[in-house]
Write a protein that holds these residues in place. Structure first.
Motif, PDB file in Angstrom:
ATOM      1  N   LEU A   1       0.853  -1.199   0.000  1.00 42.40           N
ATOM      2  CA  LEU A   1       0.000   0.000   0.000  1.00 42.40           C
ATOM      3  C   LEU A   1       0.889   1.250   0.000  1.00 42.40           C
ATOM      4  CD1 LEU A   1      -2.471  -1.235   2.761  1.00 42.40           C
ATOM      5  CD2 LEU A   1      -2.953  -1.082   0.327  1.00 42.40           C
ATOM      6  N   ARG A   2       0.563   2.164  -0.891  1.00 37.01           N
ATOM      7  CA  ARG A   2       1.289   3.432  -0.916  1.00 37.01           C
ATOM      8  C   ARG A   2       0.344   4.524  -0.434  1.00 37.01           C
ATOM      9  NH1 ARG A   2       3.146   5.107  -6.514  1.00 37.01           N
ATOM     10  NH2 ARG A   2       0.983   5.718  -6.637  1.00 37.01           N
ATOM     11  N   VAL A   3       0.814   5.266   0.541  1.00 38.38           N
ATOM     12  CA  VAL A   3      -0.030   6.315   1.119  1.00 38.38           C
ATOM     13  C   VAL A   3      -0.114   7.494   0.159  1.00 38.38           C
ATOM     14  CG1 VAL A   3      -0.165   7.992   2.998  1.00 38.38           C
ATOM     15  CG2 VAL A   3       0.520   5.640   3.489  1.00 38.38           C
ATOM     16  N   ALA A   4      -1.349   7.871  -0.184  1.00 40.39           N
ATOM     17  CA  ALA A   4      -1.543   9.037  -1.059  1.00 40.39           C
ATOM     18  C   ALA A   4      -1.727  10.304  -0.233  1.00 40.39           C
ATOM     19  CB  ALA A   4      -2.745   8.804  -1.961  1.00 40.39           C
ATOM     20  N   LYS A   5      -2.512  10.208   0.802  1.00 36.80           N
ATOM     21  CA  LYS A   5      -2.614  11.352   1.716  1.00 36.80           C
ATOM     22  C   LYS A   5      -3.015  10.878   3.095  1.00 36.80           C
ATOM     23  CE  LYS A   5      -7.228  12.798   0.402  1.00 36.80           C
ATOM     24  NZ  LYS A   5      -8.049  13.585  -0.403  1.00 36.80           N
ATOM     25  N   THR A   6      -2.609  11.635   4.089  1.00 36.37           N
ATOM     26  CA  THR A   6      -2.955  11.303   5.469  1.00 36.37           C
ATOM     27  C   THR A   6      -3.475  12.546   6.164  1.00 36.37           C
ATOM     28  OG1 THR A   6      -0.793  11.891   6.360  1.00 36.37           O
ATOM     29  CG2 THR A   6      -1.079   9.628   5.643  1.00 36.37           C
ATOM     30  N   ASP A   7      -4.177  12.290   7.234  1.00 30.34           N
ATOM     31  CA  ASP A   7      -4.654  13.408   8.040  1.00 30.34           C
ATOM     32  C   ASP A   7      -4.728  12.931   9.484  1.00 30.34           C
ATOM     33  OD1 ASP A   7      -7.733  15.180   8.547  1.00 30.34           O
ATOM     34  OD2 ASP A   7      -5.678  15.913   8.654  1.00 30.34           O
ATOM     35  N   THR A   8      -4.128  13.673  10.346  1.00 25.59           N
ATOM     36  CA  THR A   8      -4.157  13.330  11.768  1.00 25.59           C
ATOM     37  C   THR A   8      -4.836  14.457  12.520  1.00 25.59           C
ATOM     38  OG1 THR A   8      -2.067  12.151  11.534  1.00 25.59           O
ATOM     39  CG2 THR A   8      -2.749  12.745  13.766  1.00 25.59           C
TER      40      THR A   8
ATOM     41  N   VAL B   1      -6.230   8.998  12.949  1.00 24.60           N
ATOM     42  CA  VAL B   1      -5.300   9.017  11.815  1.00 24.60           C
ATOM     43  C   VAL B   1      -6.002   8.373  10.634  1.00 24.60           C
ATOM     44  CG1 VAL B   1      -3.098   8.204  10.914  1.00 24.60           C
ATOM     45  CG2 VAL B   1      -3.290   8.879  13.314  1.00 24.60           C
ATOM     46  N   THR B   2      -6.233   9.171   9.609  1.00 23.54           N
ATOM     47  CA  THR B   2      -6.865   8.604   8.408  1.00 23.54           C
ATOM     48  C   THR B   2      -5.839   8.615   7.286  1.00 23.54           C
ATOM     49  OG1 THR B   2      -7.719  10.794   7.913  1.00 23.54           O
ATOM     50  CG2 THR B   2      -9.221   9.274   8.961  1.00 23.54           C
ATOM     51  N   ALA B   3      -5.795   7.505   6.573  1.00 24.81           N
ATOM     52  CA  ALA B   3      -4.840   7.397   5.471  1.00 24.81           C
ATOM     53  C   ALA B   3      -5.572   6.908   4.237  1.00 24.81           C
ATOM     54  CB  ALA B   3      -3.707   6.448   5.845  1.00 24.81           C
ATOM     55  N   VAL B   4      -5.311   7.527   3.136  1.00 24.81           N
ATOM     56  CA  VAL B   4      -5.861   7.086   1.856  1.00 24.81           C
ATOM     57  C   VAL B   4      -4.708   6.480   1.068  1.00 24.81           C
ATOM     58  CG1 VAL B   4      -6.975   7.810  -0.270  1.00 24.81           C
ATOM     59  CG2 VAL B   4      -7.593   8.903   1.890  1.00 24.81           C
ATOM     60  N   CYS B   5      -4.889   5.209   0.679  1.00 22.34           N
ATOM     61  CA  CYS B   5      -3.783   4.487   0.048  1.00 22.34           C
ATOM     62  C   CYS B   5      -4.168   3.962  -1.317  1.00 22.34           C
ATOM     63  CB  CYS B   5      -3.371   3.299   0.918  1.00 22.34           C
ATOM     64  SG  CYS B   5      -2.795   3.795   2.529  1.00 22.34           S
ATOM     65  N   ASP B   6      -3.140   3.734  -2.106  1.00 24.86           N
ATOM     66  CA  ASP B   6      -3.314   3.033  -3.390  1.00 24.86           C
ATOM     67  C   ASP B   6      -2.598   1.700  -3.274  1.00 24.86           C
ATOM     68  OD1 ASP B   6      -2.582   6.118  -5.171  1.00 24.86           O
ATOM     69  OD2 ASP B   6      -4.472   5.361  -4.334  1.00 24.86           O
ATOM     70  N   ILE B   7      -3.166   0.673  -3.898  1.00 28.46           N
ATOM     71  CA  ILE B   7      -2.494  -0.639  -3.905  1.00 28.46           C
ATOM     72  C   ILE B   7      -1.527  -0.623  -5.081  1.00 28.46           C
ATOM     73  CG2 ILE B   7      -2.792  -3.126  -4.135  1.00 28.46           C
ATOM     74  CD1 ILE B   7      -5.576  -2.839  -2.991  1.00 28.46           C
ATOM     75  N   THR B   8      -0.255  -0.693  -4.800  1.00 28.02           N
ATOM     76  CA  THR B   8       0.732  -0.672  -5.882  1.00 28.02           C
ATOM     77  C   THR B   8       1.196  -2.066  -6.272  1.00 28.02           C
ATOM     78  OG1 THR B   8       2.459  -0.337  -4.234  1.00 28.02           O
ATOM     79  CG2 THR B   8       1.610   1.627  -5.331  1.00 28.02           C
ATOM     80  N   GLU B   9       0.981  -3.020  -5.361  1.00 26.06           N
ATOM     81  CA  GLU B   9       1.414  -4.391  -5.700  1.00 26.06           C
ATOM     82  C   GLU B   9       0.553  -5.374  -4.942  1.00 26.06           C
ATOM     83  OE1 GLU B   9       5.298  -5.389  -4.385  1.00 26.06           O
ATOM     84  OE2 GLU B   9       5.487  -7.094  -5.733  1.00 26.06           O
ATOM     85  N   PHE B  10       0.166  -6.409  -5.646  1.00 27.41           N
ATOM     86  CA  PHE B  10      -0.566  -7.490  -5.015  1.00 27.41           C
ATOM     87  C   PHE B  10       0.206  -8.768  -5.317  1.00 27.41           C
ATOM     88  CE2 PHE B  10      -3.402 -10.114  -3.171  1.00 27.41           C
ATOM     89  CZ  PHE B  10      -4.383 -10.708  -3.944  1.00 27.41           C
ATOM     90  N   ALA B  11       1.026  -9.113  -4.319  1.00 22.47           N
ATOM     91  CA  ALA B  11       1.922 -10.271  -4.539  1.00 22.47           C
ATOM     92  C   ALA B  11       1.171 -11.556  -4.254  1.00 22.47           C
ATOM     93  CB  ALA B  11       3.135 -10.134  -3.634  1.00 22.47           C
ATOM     94  N   ALA B  12       0.632 -12.138  -5.320  1.00 23.31           N
ATOM     95  CA  ALA B  12      -0.065 -13.429  -5.171  1.00 23.31           C
ATOM     96  C   ALA B  12       0.248 -14.239  -6.416  1.00 23.31           C
ATOM     97  CB  ALA B  12      -1.556 -13.201  -5.022  1.00 23.31           C
ATOM     98  N   SER B  13       0.011 -15.570  -6.362  1.00 25.04           N
ATOM     99  CA  SER B  13       0.394 -16.405  -7.496  1.00 25.04           C
ATOM    100  C   SER B  13      -0.607 -16.268  -8.634  1.00 25.04           C
ATOM    101  CB  SER B  13       0.492 -17.874  -7.057  1.00 25.04           C
ATOM    102  OG  SER B  13      -0.765 -18.276  -6.583  1.00 25.04           O
ATOM    103  N   ARG B  14      -0.107 -16.374  -9.848  1.00 27.84           N
ATOM    104  CA  ARG B  14      -0.896 -16.447 -11.058  1.00 27.84           C
ATOM    105  C   ARG B  14      -1.700 -15.168 -11.352  1.00 27.84           C
ATOM    106  NH1 ARG B  14      -1.131 -21.823 -12.614  1.00 27.84           N
ATOM    107  NH2 ARG B  14      -3.122 -21.732 -13.643  1.00 27.84           N
ATOM    108  N   PHE B  15      -1.161 -14.074 -10.999  1.00 28.69           N
ATOM    109  CA  PHE B  15      -1.714 -12.744 -11.339  1.00 28.69           C
ATOM    110  C   PHE B  15      -3.227 -12.668 -11.174  1.00 28.69           C
ATOM    111  CE2 PHE B  15       2.156 -11.056 -12.829  1.00 28.69           C
ATOM    112  CZ  PHE B  15       2.816 -12.040 -13.547  1.00 28.69           C
TER     113      PHE B  15
END
Lengths: 477, 384, 364
Positions: free
Chosen positions: B261-268, B286-300
């Motif tokens: 997860l990559r944090v796009a913005k946070t607010d505390t 603490v609120t965080a808005v994230c983007d999923i940059t990688e989903f490491a699982a087998s067979r895409f």
């Protein structure tokens, strides 16, 4: 008083000219009676004299219907030759100097002067000092009559008044006062007229000599009288209620009064979109500031306030300065002096050696000084930017040259403190100046909202057409 | 006529007088080439004396050198010792023949031993000195500040610049904190806040090249001295608690695989409130808005709404744990009020300021930490 | 609309604003306990009220048409009264100018040229102020607008660039010590604003609503000060409280891209403000002397006025302790009370009594 004999009158005029070689006397007969004429060879068109005056005068058919030759001259086509009647030899002498052909008749009560100018003069050419992209290609020339005609072509209205006066006890230079009777303030026009009469000048070599006479009081670095070599520019200013002064022999007309913001206006601004006009005027003001204070600010920053320099370039500037033997202030003064020398040389030098001077100037300043380690490259950059910026506001070059040197010295001795103290004095100079009740710093301070439509920004033509600009709005009571 | 003559004569005399006075009664400027342009400052305590190390630009050497990439030619390291920092630096001008200029200094590094004694004394010089930027970054050395400054990797970019960039980039990426001098000093001066700054250590390159200085842990100060340090995870939690995170990534394990997860913005936000018994209570959201940059699982596998929800749950749990661990360590174990709860209480309930401060000191205040993480984007793959 | 002479009320108050602005920037809060950050944020309201009220005696002197000078009244009493009033107000203007120079010297020598001799710079400032004053009040009034615009632009730049560091947690609630201390601080701030005494001689040369302008001026100045102090507190926090010149400390932080430490440039703009302030005081002093003694306001007079200004500066700048002691002695309060309240009220009362007595005697 005239002599009875025509030849005696002619001799009297010749004597007045102290034996000048170019004063020509022609004696001939008109209707069997002697007549004499004087004119300045070189000032008159001899062919025109022969065809328009001498041949018709010597033809008896032209006088048969009239009682006298004088009556014939007054009532026939001779009237259309700019006919003037003169009562004495002194006036005749002065009239001759204007390129007139003066005729004395035997036992005549008056002499007759015909406008026969044919002196060499420069033709209307392109402006040299005020370039424009989309404006007219005509500039004023040396002849005041031609200049008046150029103006008349642009303001085809009977409201355009062009009064002629003479300035210079010896030179008797013709000066024209131009204004629109329905726009200009009559009191202001009257004041200008009176000042022109009271100049007390002996000789008027050019229009620039009249500028101090129109200034409003305390000496100032910036002139509140402007100049232009463009008839279209003068016409535009006259429409704002200003007064123009055209001087014979000078291709530059004066504009009275002139505001500080006028120095940053160009005719092209009115041909472009309003937003671009705003941008370009702001750019010119920025160039003025850059040209005036950038060298001083650079010296002050490096010597007194190095913390202002961005951390990324400071090491490079320090390294460059470490290579040179002179102090930064000395470098700045020296390089700007060299620039002024090169500029002066390019103005005064004969065309033939122009390229040689350019090469030497570029070599000396550009290459040799830096390569030899006499001047640092950052300082050269500053000078280059200053010089280019100065060219943008070339009308202010004289003031800028003085201000620049003062700022360099103050920056080198006292840092930002001195520069801004001097800036305050300049601001006071601008705010305190003004001719004929019009503050030089108007319409910004005092703030006159209605006149902002063509000060820094420029409203669109639809708006400008509805409300014309007027210098009267800026006058203080 | 006489009056006018006197006036005409007086004016140039007065102008001359003013110029003369100016010449001898004005501050003298110093050419750039005669300045020692300090890039970084290190202060150590050596046998009771202050040892100040300066990493400075050698303008003369740089001016002689035509090759900008020549190693070590543009910077020099000098050390001075004295009973006070000022005394130590007074010798700098005499020894180097140049006037030190601190306005370009990027980093101020305090030695570990000095930090454990008292930091306010050495900081006082730099706070009073005009040229020092009050937003210079401050750090504590893992061992000796001089060693940190000596770790110049060479090249055209001074070590101080690299260290500053490391701190700033690390702070943006949630790896370390970047604290400015004025903020640090404000916290030191405050009765309730806790001052902290990054710890910088030397890292040797694998190929045996010159070591570089890089941040890692965070040092916390109480009563003007270094009290304890915190590791990378606590540091990350600290950054979330103080709303200092700009972007960071972390990996959480869900049922289907590992989500990055990559944090796009946070607010505390911190809210002070009163309990039913008029006691101190605080809520830290603490609120965080994230983007999923990688989903490491087998067979895409596709990243559908279910997976996104699972990532959200795992992320929230991770963030909550991070906050709990960080707060528990900092406040629970060491009493460090990094969320500035006491100040917020003073603003909200000025009349109960003293009472609330007492409760915070005794750790009897009701403090709740809430982490809310939402997934915004799931990458270029389609949702199934 | 055709031309008009003199200066507008807007120009006059811009000039006074510029004069006060430099005083604000170089102001040292000596007793932070009695003037906490929270109170500074809300000072504008009591400042506007107290300030307007304090200037009422001056406004009464101006009369209904706002064009009467103090000398129009004192001349009716006795020429000696006019002369005395002229000397009093001139002394006040000279004192204010001298204090202003000293404060500026203290500021510059503390933050910018620490340890250096500043006599040359102060002389340069004083020497620059004389030709500006010679240009006249219209020039100074016209100058104030671009200077104010420059100042505003610099402050906006500072505000925009430091707002990222603003921490609401660093703010403090106002009125922690109650309402009275707030009004006491407002009174103290008003007492430092002697510039409005200039209305007593400027009035005939000002076009427009002076009375409305006074309240608006106090309000706008107060709001500006409050905003700046709020920003300072929120950005600098406890660090800022320890700084001698808090507003300056804020400018040090302003940074935009490669442009850092523009505080030196911003301080240079404050030099312009000082120049306007000094010139304004010289003009006011000159106008009072002209009103009382019918002297011509020319170069000799302004050079002559610059000498006592520099004398005040030389005495006060000997040491910070001397300066702090003098300023802290309440002399500003005394001067304000005398020049803006006691003197105008006394003159008004004396004129009224004289008119009444003369009416009784049947002279009028």
């Amino acid at each position: 008083m005239l002599y009875k004999k025509a030849a005696e009158n002619a001799q009297a005029v010749k004597a007045r000219f102290g034996g000048s070689f170019d004063l020509a006397i022609r004696e001939f007969g008109i209707g069997g009676k002697p007549a004499a004429a004087v004119f300045l060879d070189g000032m008159c068109d001899e062919m025109k004299i022969t065809e328009s005056i001498i041949k018709p005068l010597t033809d008896e058919k032209n006088f048969s219907l009239f009682e006298s030759r004088e009556q014939a001259i007054r009532q026939t086509a001779f009237k259309g030759l700019g006919l003037k009647e003169i009562g004495d030899a002194e006036d005749a002498a002065h009239t001759v100097t204007e390129g007139n052909f003066v005729l004395f008749l035997e036992n005549g009560k008056t002499a007759f002067a015909f406008s026969m100018q044919g002196f060499p003069k420069k033709a209307v050419s392109e402006p040299q000092a005020e370039m424009n992209e989309r404006g007219s290609g005509e500039s004023f020339c040396d002849s005041f009559k031609d200049n008046a005609a150029l103006l008349r072509r642009r303001l085809k209205t009977p409201e355009l008044a062009i009064e002629q006066t003479v300035v210079g006890k010896t030179s008797h230079t013709d000066v024209l006062l131009c204004y629109l009777t329905n726009r200009a303030d009559p009191k202001m026009v009257d004041k200008i007229r009176r000042r022109l009469r009271k100049t007390g000048l002996d000789n008027l070599p050019g229009s620039g000599c009249l500028k101090p006479f129109f200034s409003g009081g305390a000496p100032t670095l910036f002139s509140d009288t402007g100049f232009t070599e463009r008839p279209d520019m003068l016409a535009a200013k006259l429409c704002e209620g200003r007064v123009g002064v055209i001087t014979d022999g000078s291709p530059f007309a004066l504009i009275v009064p002139y505001l500080f913001i006028d120095y940053f206006h160009a005719l092209d601004d009115y041909m472009s979109a309003p937003l671009y006009a705003l941008f370009i005027r702001a750019l010119r003001i920025l160039c003025f500031l850059v040209s005036a204070v950038l060298p001083g600010l650079f010296v002050a920053t490096c010597n007194f306030h190095p913390e202002v320099l961005p951390p990324n370039i400071m090491p490079d500037i320090a390294a460059a300065e470490a290579r040179t033997p002179f102090s930064l202030m000395f470098e700045a003064v020296a390089i700007h002096l060299i620039y002024e020398i090169v500029r002066e040389a390019s103005l005064r030098m004969p065309v033939a050696v122009g390229s040689a001077v350019s090469i030497v100037g570029a070599l000396v300043v550009g290459d040799a000084a830096v390569t030899a380690g006499l001047i640092a490259a950052p300082m050269l950059m500053v000078v280059a930017l200053t010089a280019i910026s100065s060219a943008v506001v070339s009308k202010l070059h004289e003031s800028l040259a003085l201000i620049r040197f003062a700022m360099i010295l103050l920056g080198g001795l006292t840092g930002f403190f001195g520069i801004f103290a001097a800036g305050g004095l300049l601001l006071a100079d601008i705010c305190g100046a003004g001719a004929f009740g019009v503050p030089f710093s108007a319409p910004f301070t005092p703030w006159i909202g209605k006149e902002q439509s063509d000060a820094l920004r420029r409203d669109g033509w639809r708006k400008l057409a509805r409300r014309r600009q007027s210098i009267k709005e800026l006058e203080l009571g | 006529m006489m009056c006018k003559r006197i006036k005409n004569a007086l004016l140039p005399v007065v102008i001359l007088l003013i110029l003369c006075v100016q010449g001898c009664a004005c501050p003298q400027g110093t050419e750039l080439s005669k300045r020692l342009i300090v890039e970084a400052v290190g202060v150590d305590l050596d046998d009771g004396a202050y040892k100040v190390t300066l990493q400075a630009l050698d303008a003369h050497a740089a001016g002689q050198s035509d090759d900008p990439n020549e190693n070590g030619s543009r910077t020099r390291l000098c050390s001075f010792t004295g009973a006070t920092v000022g005394e130590a630096l007074a010798g700098a001008a005499a020894e180097t023949g140049l006037t030190p200029l601190y306005s370009q200094a990027r980093v101020l590094v305090l030695g570990r031993s000095l930090a454990e004694q008292d930091v306010s004394a050495p900081l006082d010089f730099f706070l009073r000195e005009y040229h020092t930027r009050s937003d210079i970054l401050i750090a504590v050395a893992d061992a000796s500040a001089a060693d940190i400054l000596a770790a110049d990797p060479g090249g055209s970019v001074p070590g101080a610049v690299l260290l500053e960039e490391a701190l700033l980039t690390g702070s943006e990426n949630g790896e370390c904190c970047a604290v400015k001098l004025f903020r640090f000093t404000g916290f030191l001066l405050s009765e309730t806040d806790t001052a902290y700054c990054p710890v910088v250590r030397l890292r040797s390159e694998d190929k045996g090249e010159r070591p570089t200085a890089a941040p890692g842990e965070t040092a916390f100060f109480q009563n003007g001295r270094l009290a304890f340090t915190a590791g990378p995870e606590i540091t990350r939690g600290l950054l979330f608690l103080t709303d200092a995170v700009k972007k960071t990534s972390f990996t959480v394990r869900g049922e289907d695989g590992a989500y990055t997860l990559r944090v796009a913005k946070t607010d505390t936000t911190v809210r002070a409130r009163k309990t039913d018994t008029d006691g101190a209570a605080f809520t830290v959201n603490v609120t965080a808005v994230c983007d999923i940059t990688e989903f490491a699982a087998s067979r895409f596998p596709d990243l559908g709404e279910t997976q996104a929800a699972r990532a959200q749950t795992a992320g929230t749990a991770y963030l909550q744990q991070l906050l709990n661990d960080a707060f528990g360590f900092l406040y629970g174990e060491h009493g460090a009020d990094v969320c500035r709860l006491a100040r917020r209480a003073a603003l909200r309930f000025p009349k109960k300021e003293a009472a609330f401060r007492e409760e915070l000191a005794r750790k009897t205040a009701d403090i709740r930490l809430n982490a809310v993480l939402t997934v915004r984007r799931t990458g270029k793959e389609n949702l199934s | 609309m055709t031309a008009r002479g003199g200066i507008s009320a807007f120009q006059f108050f811009c000039t006074v604003f510029v004069c006060r602005a430099i005083a604000l920037f170089t102001f040292i809060i000596t007793n932070k306990e009695s003037f906490p950050p929270g109170d500074r944020a809300v000072l504008f309201a009591p400042l506007a009220l107290v300030g307007t009220a304090a200037v009422i005696p001056v406004l009464l002197v101006l009369g209904k048409r706002e064009d009467r000078t103090l000398f129009a009244l004192t001349d009716r009493l006795h020429p000696a009264v006019s002369k005395g009033a002229a000397l009093l107000y001139t002394a006040g203007a000279v004192w204010s100018a001298g204090v202003s120079l000293t404060r500026f010297d203290l500021f510059m020598s503390t933050v910018m040229f620490s340890g250096a001799k500043l006599l040359g710079l102060i002389l340069l400032l004083a020497a620059s102020a004389v030709p500006v004053a010679l240009r006249g009040r219209e020039t100074v009034a016209r100058m104030s607008l671009p200077v104010l615009a420059l100042l505003a632009a610099s402050l906006v730049y500072v505000g925009v660039t430091v707002i990222g560091e603003f921490a609401p947690a660093d703010l403090e609630l106002p009125l922690r010590n109650g309402v009275l201390p707030l009004f006491r601080n407002a009174r103290s701030a008003v007492a430092r604003t002697g510039e409005l005494a200039a209305l007593l001689v400027f009035a005939p040369h000002i076009r427009g609503g002076v009375k409305k302008g006074v309240f608006l001026w106090w309000l706008s100045f107060g709001v500006t000060g409050s905003l700046l102090y709020t920003l300072t507190t929120g950005v600098l926090g406890a660090y800022g409280e320890r700084q001698m010149f808090q507003l300056y400390a804020l400018t040090v932080l302003s940074k935009l891209g490669a442009a850092e430490r523009l505080d030196a440039l911003i301080c240079a703009i404050w030099v312009l403000c000082s120049l306007v302030r000094l010139a304004f005081h010289l003009i006011v002093a000159g106008m009072f002397l002209e009103g009382g003694f019918r002297v011509h306001r020319g170069a000799p007079l302004y050079c002559g006025l610059a000498l006592p200004v520099l004398s005040v500066y030389f005495v006060l700048s000997r040491s910070v302790t001397v300066f702090a002691r003098v300023i802290g002695s309440g002399i500003n309060d005394l001067i304000f009370l005398l020049l803006l309240i006691a003197a105008p009220l006394s003159v008004l009362a004396a004129v009224k009594i004289k008119t009444h007595v003369q009416a009784k005697k049947g002279i009028l």
